[in-house]
Design an enzyme around this catalytic site. Structure first.
Site, PDB file in Angstrom:
ATOM      1  N   GLN A   1       0.816  -1.218   0.000  1.00  0.00           N
ATOM      2  CA  GLN A   1       0.000   0.000   0.000  1.00  0.00           C
ATOM      3  C   GLN A   1       0.848   1.265   0.000  1.00  0.00           C
ATOM      4  O   GLN A   1       0.420   2.284  -0.525  1.00  0.00           O
ATOM      5  CB  GLN A   1      -0.952   0.005   1.209  1.00  0.00           C
ATOM      6  CG  GLN A   1      -1.953  -1.122   1.218  1.00  0.00           C
ATOM      7  CD  GLN A   1      -2.957  -1.069   0.063  1.00  0.00           C
ATOM      8  OE1 GLN A   1      -3.211  -0.027  -0.514  1.00  0.00           O
ATOM      9  NE2 GLN A   1      -3.517  -2.219  -0.284  1.00  0.00           N
TER      10      GLN A   1
ATOM     11  N   LYS B   1      -1.135  -2.360  -7.847  1.00  0.00           N
ATOM     12  CA  LYS B   1      -1.619  -1.294  -6.966  1.00  0.00           C
ATOM     13  C   LYS B   1      -0.954   0.043  -7.312  1.00  0.00           C
ATOM     14  O   LYS B   1      -1.157   1.054  -6.662  1.00  0.00           O
ATOM     15  CB  LYS B   1      -1.349  -1.662  -5.512  1.00  0.00           C
ATOM     16  CG  LYS B   1      -2.171  -2.879  -5.056  1.00  0.00           C
ATOM     17  CD  LYS B   1      -1.989  -3.138  -3.595  1.00  0.00           C
ATOM     18  CE  LYS B   1      -2.397  -4.519  -3.159  1.00  0.00           C
ATOM     19  NZ  LYS B   1      -3.839  -4.721  -3.097  1.00  0.00           N
TER      20      LYS B   1
END
Ligand code: C6P
Length: 407
Positions: free
Chosen positions: A203, A226
């Site tokens: 993340q 991501k």
């Protein structure tokens, strides 16, 4: 200068569609981000013009593919400021990167009675590989507790450290709550007792500037999908001396120097850890995702995302029945919440009917949800192409739902 949101949105064709008759608002970016045209075109271009296996061909296409593939390795090296491209290993994703370390570093360097430290905030892929390793080796897994805001208790972490600690494997930014961990301090403290440190950057890599040399982490794992890149591709960074001391992961082509039936010798890093034909097309396309991020700059992207999160909080915190989950002081752009009297899944379905895509449930962090006494949350996670008007639509939808249940 204001953030060029209209220009950015033009680069993402997928955003320009309707869902259930409403314009799509994509807030499931922590699960996976959408891909800019440059990435999609690079993928298509590779299969239209360059497709060939790498590192072994004696022809033009093989040369070209090899060159482009290795150019991405250098782009990744620069993106996380690693010292050398050889410290960059391509994997299937964060999950495989962490498993690689568990299978190789873990098998060689973790013994019975040794300790591995993780935190309450971890994603399952930074819990289960270590549980499997501990079970096999007779080692012990220790867990750093958190406070109600979703921040690790640093002094408790320090108490867990001892000469038995061989590895600290910790998430840089939590996928479920957004908490940014004080990783520099964690790494320094772990090194004091001689432990190695792995950062789960799944993340953080899309939101924060990463400098693995400044952080001094031993491993850094993340996923291309991501970061506006393709699925099925990840990265494991490791310090050269650590990677060289580790045995190979899988056996096969590419990872060998010489094979005979009597004895096989292994290739140098990074190839020692890249057995078989890799995900060539996606690696090549990933460079374009990194260039996309570079063209706007991580600092500007983070500032934009922070503004979206602050705006969402400003609109939603006063709403009766709105319960934020994860209120750490330092966060990436993740808004996790529940509405009093409603199941998170039902909230997700009702938002979907308004064209708003969020994730609901435990977010692959079941122990964290248990610690917070929750079954799950609704998670809206923001990215470079999200706008303030989209935040207003989310706030409107959530407020309507909260009002029904919280009169
Ligand atoms: N989190 C989410 O919706 P993979 O699946 O290998 O690309 O990444 C695994 C992973 C590891 N660590 C963290 C902190 C993550 O957030 C993820 C993926 C997604 O939150 C899918 S579960």
């Amino acid at each position: 200068m204001s953030f060029p949101i209209d220009q950015i949105r033009k680069e993402f064709p997928i955003l320009h569609q309707e869902v259930h008759g409403k314009p799509l608002i994509y807030f499931d970016n922590a699960a996976t981000t959408q891909k800019p045209k440059s990435v999609i075109e690079a993928l298509e271009g590779y299969y239209l013009h360059d497709n060939a296996n790498i590192h072994r061909g004696a022809h033009a296409l093989a040369d070209r593919s090899t060159r482009y593939y290795e150019e991405t390795r250098v782009a990744v090296q620069e993106f996380i400021r690693a010292k050398e491209p050889e410290e960059i290993i391509f994997t299937k994703g964060t999950t495989e990167s962490i498993n690689l370390v568990a299978y190789t570093f873990g098998r060689k360097f973790i013994q019975a009675g040794d300790e591995i430290i993780i935190s309450t905030l971890e994603h399952h892929s930074n819990i289960v590989p270590w549980q499997m390793l501990c079970e096999e080796k007779g080692a012990n897994l220790k867990v750093i507790p958190i406070n109600e805001a979703g921040e690790i208790l640093f002094e408790e972490f320090e108490k867990l450290l001892s000469p038995k600690t061989k590895l600290v494997s910790i998430v840089h930014a939590s996928n479920a709550l957004g908490t940014i961990n004080p990783v520099k301090e964690i790494i320094a403290a772990a090194h004091q007792v001689g432990a190695k440190v792995l950062l789960d950057g799944a993340q953080s890599s899309s939101h924060l500037e990463i400098d693995v040399q400044d952080l001094d982490c031993d491993f850094f794992a993340f996923s291309a999908h991501k970061l506006y890149g393709p699925t099925g591709l990840g990265v494991l960074y490791g310090k050269r001396e650590v990677l060289e001391a580790m045995p190979p992961f899988q056996g096969g082509g590419e990872m060998i120097k010489e094979v005979s039936f009597e004895k096989t010798t292994y290739n140098e890093i990074p190839f020692k850890f890249e057995a078989g034909t890799p995900n060539i097309g996606d690696v090549i396309a990933f460079k374009h995702a990194l260039e996309f991020i570079g063209s706007y700059g991580k600092k500007a992207i983070k500032a934009h995302e922070d503004e979206l999160l602050a705006y969402a909080n400003e609109l939603l915190l006063p709403v009766k029945g709105f319960n934020p989950v994860g209120t750490a002081e330092k966060k990436v752009s993740v808004l996790s919440f529940n509405i009093n009297g409603m199941h998170p899944f039902d909230v997700g379905v009702m938002l979907d009917a308004k064209g708003i895509a969020v994730r609901t449930g435990h977010h692959c962090t079941q122990p964290l949800m248990k610690r917070l006494g929750l079954e799950g949350t609704v998670r809206a996670s923001f990215a470079v192409y999200n706008s303030k008007s989209e935040i207003e639509k989310l706030a409107e939808g959530v407020t309507q739902l909260a009002r029904i249940k919280n009169k």
